[in-house]
Design a protein around this motif. Structure first.
Motif, mmCIF file in Angstrom:
data_model
loop_
_atom_site.group_PDB
_atom_site.id
_atom_site.type_symbol
_atom_site.label_atom_id
_atom_site.label_comp_id
_atom_site.label_asym_id
_atom_site.label_seq_id
_atom_site.Cartn_x
_atom_site.Cartn_y
_atom_site.Cartn_z
ATOM 1 N N ILE A 35 -14.968 2.087 -15.241
ATOM 2 C CA ILE A 35 -13.522 2.222 -15.103
ATOM 3 C C ILE A 35 -13.039 1.923 -13.698
ATOM 4 N N ARG A 36 -13.940 1.961 -12.689
ATOM 5 C CA ARG A 36 -13.528 1.777 -11.300
ATOM 6 C C ARG A 36 -12.792 0.459 -11.094
ATOM 7 N N ASP A 37 -13.381 -0.638 -11.577
ATOM 8 C CA ASP A 37 -12.750 -1.948 -11.366
ATOM 9 C C ASP A 37 -11.386 -2.047 -12.038
ATOM 10 N N ASP A 38 -11.242 -1.407 -13.194
ATOM 11 C CA ASP A 38 -9.943 -1.422 -13.877
ATOM 12 C C ASP A 38 -8.870 -0.707 -13.051
ATOM 13 N N ILE A 39 -9.247 0.435 -12.476
ATOM 14 C CA ILE A 39 -8.284 1.194 -11.666
ATOM 15 C C ILE A 39 -7.910 0.401 -10.415
ATOM 16 N N LEU A 40 -8.931 -0.193 -9.747
ATOM 17 C CA LEU A 40 -8.645 -0.983 -8.549
ATOM 18 C C LEU A 40 -7.775 -2.196 -8.882
ATOM 19 N N ALA A 41 -8.054 -2.829 -10.037
ATOM 20 C CA ALA A 41 -7.238 -3.978 -10.447
ATOM 21 C C ALA A 41 -5.811 -3.542 -10.736
ATOM 22 N N ASP A 42 -5.664 -2.384 -11.378
ATOM 23 C CA ASP A 42 -4.335 -1.857 -11.654
ATOM 24 C C ASP A 42 -3.606 -1.539 -10.353
ATOM 25 N N GLN A 43 -4.361 -1.019 -9.385
ATOM 26 C CA GLN A 43 -3.778 -0.695 -8.085
ATOM 27 C C GLN A 43 -3.271 -1.957 -7.393
ATOM 28 N N THR A 44 -4.079 -3.010 -7.443
ATOM 29 C CA THR A 44 -3.680 -4.287 -6.849
ATOM 30 C C THR A 44 -2.474 -4.872 -7.563
ATOM 31 N N LYS A 45 -2.478 -4.769 -8.880
ATOM 32 C CA LYS A 45 -1.365 -5.289 -9.677
ATOM 33 C C LYS A 45 -0.061 -4.572 -9.325
ATOM 34 N N LEU A 46 -0.114 -3.240 -9.196
ATOM 35 C CA LEU A 46 1.083 -2.482 -8.851
ATOM 36 C C LEU A 46 1.598 -2.856 -7.459
ATOM 37 N N GLU A 47 0.662 -3.074 -6.529
ATOM 38 C CA GLU A 47 1.074 -3.471 -5.180
ATOM 39 C C GLU A 47 1.743 -4.845 -5.195
ATOM 40 N N GLU A 48 1.174 -5.750 -5.988
ATOM 41 C CA GLU A 48 1.783 -7.082 -6.099
ATOM 42 C C GLU A 48 3.163 -7.001 -6.748
ATOM 43 N N GLN A 49 3.264 -6.167 -7.768
ATOM 44 C CA GLN A 49 4.561 -5.997 -8.432
ATOM 45 C C GLN A 49 5.585 -5.391 -7.480
ATOM 46 N N ALA A 50 5.132 -4.429 -6.663
ATOM 47 C CA ALA A 50 6.038 -3.806 -5.699
ATOM 48 C C ALA A 50 6.499 -4.815 -4.647
ATOM 49 N N HIS A 51 5.562 -5.671 -4.212
ATOM 50 C CA HIS A 51 5.909 -6.700 -3.221
ATOM 51 C C HIS A 51 6.898 -7.703 -3.824
ATOM 52 N N ALA A 52 6.643 -8.119 -5.074
ATOM 53 C CA ALA A 52 7.565 -9.053 -5.743
ATOM 54 C C ALA A 52 8.923 -8.403 -5.965
ATOM 55 N N TYR A 53 8.901 -7.128 -6.273
ATOM 56 C CA TYR A 53 10.150 -6.379 -6.467
ATOM 57 C C TYR A 53 10.981 -6.385 -5.193
ATOM 58 N N GLU A 54 10.354 -6.129 -4.061
ATOM 59 C CA GLU A 54 11.074 -6.105 -2.786
ATOM 60 C C GLU A 54 11.622 -7.488 -2.442
ATOM 61 N N ASN A 55 10.855 -8.539 -2.753
ATOM 62 C CA ASN A 55 11.346 -9.900 -2.499
ATOM 63 C C ASN A 55 12.572 -10.212 -3.362
ATOM 64 N N ARG A 56 12.503 -9.837 -4.640
ATOM 65 C CA ARG A 56 13.647 -10.069 -5.522
ATOM 66 C C ARG A 56 14.855 -9.255 -5.068
ATOM 67 N N ARG A 57 14.602 -8.045 -4.647
ATOM 68 C CA ARG A 57 15.697 -7.185 -4.191
ATOM 69 C C ARG A 57 16.392 -7.787 -2.975
ATOM 70 N N ALA A 58 15.584 -8.318 -2.057
ATOM 71 C CA ALA A 58 16.156 -8.930 -0.862
ATOM 72 C C ALA A 58 16.998 -10.154 -1.219
ATOM 73 N N LEU A 59 16.491 -10.948 -2.194
ATOM 74 C CA LEU A 59 17.228 -12.134 -2.617
ATOM 75 C C LEU A 59 18.540 -11.747 -3.290
ATOM 76 N N LEU A 60 18.471 -10.762 -4.200
ATOM 77 C CA LEU A 60 19.680 -10.321 -4.890
ATOM 78 C C LEU A 60 20.697 -9.735 -3.914
ATOM 79 N N LYS A 61 20.209 -9.005 -2.933
ATOM 80 C CA LYS A 61 21.105 -8.420 -1.934
ATOM 81 C C LYS A 61 21.823 -9.495 -1.138
ATOM 82 N N THR A 62 21.152 -10.640 -0.963
ATOM 83 C CA THR A 62 21.750 -11.750 -0.208
ATOM 84 C C THR A 62 22.801 -12.491 -1.024
ATOM 85 N N ILE A 63 22.481 -12.756 -2.301
ATOM 86 C CA ILE A 63 23.386 -13.587 -3.105
ATOM 87 C C ILE A 63 24.465 -12.781 -3.818
ATOM 88 N N ALA A 64 24.279 -11.449 -3.942
ATOM 89 C CA ALA A 64 25.243 -10.632 -4.683
ATOM 90 C C ALA A 64 26.676 -10.790 -4.182
#
Length: 564
Positions: free
Chosen positions: A209-238
């Motif tokens: 299960i270790r690799d699954d948890i680490l992969a999930d952790q990486t996935k969440l971090e990537e999603q959080a980073h993409a979320y912040e990028n989208r938020r910054a873009l939306l804040k600019t164009i809104a």
């Protein structure tokens, strides 16, 4: 314009008023949960809740929805070490504790059987202590996960509301400091320890299960980073997107205002050429419906019957009896009304108020009454529609409606990315565009002229002197009275009654109604309206319904808190 204002107010109230009015007014000020993982895979849980109540209450509730292959057992509740009565209904636990205007602290305890899943390398506790079905906000929530023994191998992960709220101490106790958790949200927690800490577990998953948890952790971090990028873009164009739609709406409103001003000017010019009380272009019932297009009631039926008397199609034969004297009517709805009242409800061209009572008294006639009523009213409405008193503007309205729909995904994105100020502005613009698309049907010159004539009449009628009114033609006097009956305007009706009472016997003899019968005629109009309203209430019925929902945590689990 009045309808648009009322609709705006209604929709705005939907956003500023609470979605659900709770029977008990309370807040959950503090929530602390300790989960003690056992060597056999069970989890002993203690929960402490601090509630503040405003008003009377009977207790608190706790919903615990177990995951697959798990079970909630030995649920207990205490206050200051004193056991409280617990009532269970499936996954809902009701802890009985009466009081009023009070702050209380309740301790709960229970066991999650098979709460820990063991793999060949690690064992994890992956659990939703609440889910999106929860209807109460936790103003301060802390969750602690205790292993059987301290260990250096600890992996921990929080989802949704629990993301990046986790820390672990030297004894391997994991703390999720979640702070305020709003109602209707998820926040699953996931903690994994060395599998050797659970020697008594017999069912072991033959995988890691270790690799699954680490992969999930990486996935969440990537999603959080993409979320912040989208938020910054939306804040600019809104600001630019909002500005474009705001300008579009402003242009629409300005053009609508300009067109209305031009139409008003032309309508006033044409009205000055006509000094008559009301336009002869529509029947009096159609005029009444046009000015008051809400659901028709007994007032419109009474006015329509009185108008048949005014026009000589019907005569009053007694205090409450009418007789048909001429069936060659000018409008279809007049013919339908005669057939309905004098040959369906009444008999052989005679109609009395008692006929309504006996007709409605037979329940088998209710469906026929509704059909006849609807058919007659549709004919009145059809006369108004044929006059084309409003412009449909279908092309413009479709364009505006589509533009409002295009703004919806952008509005949702703003909310998802926590740009609430821009989201609120976008919602207001979206609603304004949608309302414009639904309601914009500007009146034609003819439609506005008719409306202005009746509005002028309604505003000035109350101040008219008996001498001025007596100079009117008899027909205009009757129109004024019938209009007051049909609109249900008590002020107009009272004025008409007082004016009629001032007539002398030498001044009025109209349509077979002698002066000494005028007061009877006025009284009869009130009786007819009450009788028709009562009949409509009897034959029309309404019904309502409702829906319910459930949990949405990991593995089908979840829960929430409340009070009763």
């Amino acid at each position: 314009m009045k309808k648009i204002t009322l609709l705006f107010a209604f929709i705005f109230s939907m956003f500023i008023l609470p979605i659900q009015v709770l029977a008990v007014d309370f807040s959950i000020d503090k929530t602390t949960i300790h989960s003690y993982l056992q060597e056999n895979g069970d989890v002993k849980v203690t929960e402490q809740y601090t509630y503040t109540f405003d008003g009377d209450f009977n207790g608190i509730t706790r919903t615990l929805i177990p995951k697959e292959n798990t079970q909630i057992t030995n649920f207990q509740a205490f206050e200051s070490n004193q056991a409280l009565n617990v009532e269970q209904d499936d996954n809902l636990y009701k802890i009985h504790r009466k009081g009023s205007d009070q702050k209380i602290t309740i301790d709960l305890s229970y066991t999650i059987k098979n709460g820990v899943e063991v793999y060949t390398d690690m064992a994890e506790f992956y659990w939703p202590f609440f889910d999106s079905s929860n209807e109460a906000t936790y103003h301060s929530m802390d969750i602690y996960i205790h292993p059987p023994k301290p260990t250096e191998q600890v992996l921990t992960l929080g989802y949704d509301q629990a993301y990046k709220t986790n820390t672990s101490d030297p004894d391997s106790v994991v703390h999720f400091a979640m702070g305020e958790v709003e109602s209707g949200t998820n926040g699953d927690i996931r903690v994994a320890y060395d599998a050797v800490l659970f020697p008594s577990v017999t069912e072991i998953n033959n995988t890691t299960i270790r690799d699954d948890i680490l992969a999930d952790q990486t996935k969440l971090e990537e999603q959080a980073h993409a979320y912040e990028n989208r938020r910054a873009l939306l804040k600019t164009i809104a600001p630019y997107v909002i500005a474009v739609f705001f300008i579009f709406l402003s242009v629409l409103l300005f053009k609508a205002w300009s067109k209305r001003k031009q139409t008003q000017w032309e309508a006033q010019r044409r009205s000055a050429l006509s000094q008559s009380l009301a336009s002869n272009e529509m029947s009096l019932p159609a005029n009444i419906y046009y000015m008051h297009p809400s659901s028709p009631g007994g007032e419109l039926i009474s006015a329509s019957l009185l108008d048949l008397v005014r026009k000589g199609y019907v005569e009053q034969a007694g205090e409450n009896e009418f007789i048909v004297v001429n069936k060659s009517t000018e409008h279809q709805h007049e013919q339908l009304l005669i057939n309905w009242l004098f040959y369906e409800i009444g008999e052989n061209g005679h109609f009395t108020l008692k006929d309504i009572e006996s007709y409605i008294g037979n329940k088998e006639n209710h469906s026929v009454y509704r059909e006849d009523f609807d058919t007659w009213f549709k004919a009145v409405r059809a006369e108004v529609n044929k006059k084309h008193l409003s412009e449909t503007k279908k092309g413009l309205r479709w364009t505006v409606g589509v533009s409002s729909i295009l703004l919806i995904p952008f509005t949702i994105s703003l909310g998802v990315h926590s740009l609430f100020m821009w989201m609120s502005t976008s919602i207001i613009l979206n609603l304004a565009l949608l309302l414009f698309a639904i309601l914009y049907q500007p009146k034609t010159v003819q439609g506005l002229r008719i409306k202005q004539q009746w509005q002028t009449f309604s505003s000035s009628y109350d101040t008219i002197s008996w001498k001025e009114w007596n100079n009117w033609l008899n027909d205009e006097q009757m129109q004024a009275f019938i209009y007051s009956v049909g609109t249900g305007n008590k002020q107009l009706k009272n004025k008409s009654e007082s004016l009629f009472k001032g007539l002398s016997s030498s001044m009025m003899n109209y349509s077979g109604i002698q002066t000494n019968e005028v007061l009877v005629f006025i009284l009869l109009s009130n009786m007819m309206t009450e009788e028709f309203n009562e009949a409509n209430t009897t034959v029309y019925a309404h019904s309502t319904g409702g829906v319910s929902g459930g949990g949405s945590g990991v593995g089908g689990g979840g829960g929430g808190s409340g009070a009763f």
